[in-house]
Design an enzyme around this catalytic site. Structure first.
Site: not given
Ligand SMILES: Cc1cc2nc3c(=O)[nH]c(=O)nc-3n(C[C@H](O)[C@H](O)[C@H](O)COP(=O)(O)OP(=O)(O)OC[C@H]3O[C@@H](n4cnc5c(N)ncnc54)[C@H](O)[C@@H]3O)c2cc1C
Length: 392
Positions: A141, A169, A254-255, A351, A375, A377, A379
């Site tokens: 969530g 994770i 990290g970014r 190709g 780390e 998105t 956005n």
């Molecule tokens: C392969 C993988 C490895 C990962 N590794 C780790 C890890 O080691 N540790 C950890 O803690 N997490 C990890 N993550 C989690 C990752 O950081 C999250 O997936 C990421 O932060 C996005 O969160 P969400 O997937 O819940 O997407 P959401 O937050 O639900 O976002 C969905 C969409 O809404 C957009 N959005 C959300 N809020 C806003 C806003 N305010 N304004 C505009 N657009 C918005 C986003 O840009 C996105 O396009 C990992 C994820 C993956 C897929």
């Protein structure tokens, strides 16, 4: 005055100009990645598992404790070297890149910055020698809105009891230590968030389902389950209620390394596309003789150089102790964008064969997608950049 009279202390003039030490480091990681990891990339992607013997070699080479001070068994290197390592590993396999990225730039870093003397002694020594680490912030969530986490930490005197679930994770299948965030005072909102050092063997802790992913398949991504997980009070990282600061500051660093992962990937795409263009013949010529193909390659090279400058600049700012938050966001945002475009372009230059598993570029395309998601998105990076821009 002759140029040779320049002092060796003179600051590096160009961002891509490396010191002798950096050149040696880069060459050794490049050799390791190509010779040792290279032959196993396809097999690990198919299996969705990163080989343990390669992780062991990464420890032996010091690649899992680059910045950890020598007194704890680390290399005592720079953040810039972490970035170079992630770039070199990712140019061969972005899954290898992210393993080193998480370990060096968010796990080790968090403990170096926020850990007590005792925590550093107990954990940095292990992280430098044989223990993989994970960083557990996200939940089902709470992704972009990370501080809306539901995992709680109940104060039980000499220990805390953590309950909840973490999702996505990285490294979790291999990790022995988790920098894990939970809310010790949900009524206080984000000011209740606390960082803990959780060992895999702690009672009430379990690694759950492993995700079956589009890309970065050899890097493990798992759920964590905490059921009254007992964490000693001395394993609070930083202060109770200050975990949000730990999270923000480590993720800012990290970014930059995710940017490095993406430039490594974009470099691989360019190298594969160039090599193919120089040997594929159509209309009686190698396709690299067609100006259309040359321009495609030239645009990829230019985007890569621009992304590399952003990443190196952010890393060098960080090493210089200067503010780098906006630059880090720009580096990650732009590098992940051009990595995806370059991998896509590489497929087109190859190709039809580009889309098959006989060539490496389809994997780069799959691996690139995550760069714009984890780390923070794209956005979220743009929000960071815009905030700074508009406050001026
Ligand atoms: C392969 C993988 C490895 C990962 N590794 C780790 C890890 O080691 N540790 C950890 O803690 N997490 C990890 N993550 C989690 C990752 O950081 C999250 O997936 C990421 O932060 C996005 O969160 P969400 O997937 O819940 O997407 P959401 O937050 O639900 O976002 C969905 C969409 O809404 C957009 N959005 C959300 N809020 C806003 C806003 N305010 N304004 C505009 N657009 C918005 C986003 O840009 C996105 O396009 C990992 C994820 C993956 C897929």
């Amino acid at each position: 005055m002759p140029a040779t009279t320049h002092s060796t202390e003179a600051p590096t003039q160009a961002l891509t100009q490396l010191s002798d030490e950096e050149k040696m480091f880069q060459a050794s990681v490049r050799r390791f990645a190509r010779e040792q990891i290279g032959p196993h990339v396809r097999e690990m992607d198919d299996a969705g598992v990163f080989r343990k013997d390669l992780i062991r070699q990464m420890f032996e080479l010091g690649l899992m404790g680059i910045e950890i001070p020598e007194e704890y068994g680390g290399q005592g290197g720079s953040f810039f070297q972490c970035v170079m390592a992630v770039e070199e590993l990712s140019a061969v396999d972005p899954s290898a890149g992210v393993i080193a990225d998480v370990q060096n730039t968010i796990v080790n870093n968090a403990i170096m910055k926020w850990g007590s003397a005792d925590q550093k002694q107990r954990y940095l020594t292990r992280l430098a020698s044989d223990t993989v680490g994970s960083y557990a912030l996200s939940e089902a969530g709470s992704g972009s809105d990370a501080f809306a986490m539901a995992t709680t930490a109940t104060d039980a005197g000499d220990h805390f009891l953590l309950t909840g679930r973490k999702l996505w994770i990285t490294n979790a299948a291999e990790s022995g230590l988790f920098v894990l965030f939970a809310n010790a005072n949900p009524a206080a909102g984000y000011r209740g968030i606390t960082a803990f050092l959780v060992e895999r063997e702690f009672p009430g802790f379990q690694v759950g389902k492993k995700e079956d992913k589009l890309g970065l398949r050899a890097s493990s991504t798992c759920e964590l389950i905490l059921d009254n997980c007992r964490v000693p009070r001395e394993n609070v990282l930083g202060e109770v209620g200050k975990g949000y600061k730990v999270a923000i500051e480590t993720l800012n660093e990290g970014r930059i390394a995710i940017g490095a992962q993406m430039i490594g990937l974009a470099r691989a795409a360019l190298e594969h596309a160039s090599a193919y263009a120089k040997q594929r013949k159509q209309f009686g010529k190698v396709i690299s003789e067609f100006q259309g193909v040359q321009f495609q390659l030239a645009k990829m090279a230019t985007a890569l150089e621009a992304a590399r400058l952003l990443v190196y600049n952010a890393a060098r700012l960080r090493d210089a102790g200067q503010n780098f938050v906006t630059e880090a966001a720009m580096a990650k945002y732009y590098s992940s964008e051009i990595a995806e475009q370059s991998a896509s372009q590489a497929i087109e230059i190859l190709g039809g064969v580009g889309i098959t598993k006989d060539y490496p570029v389809e994997k780069l395309y799959r691996d690139a997608k995550i760069g714009r998601i984890y780390e923070g998105t794209s956005n979220i990076q743009l929000m960071t950049i815009a905030k700074k821009l508009l406050e001026k």
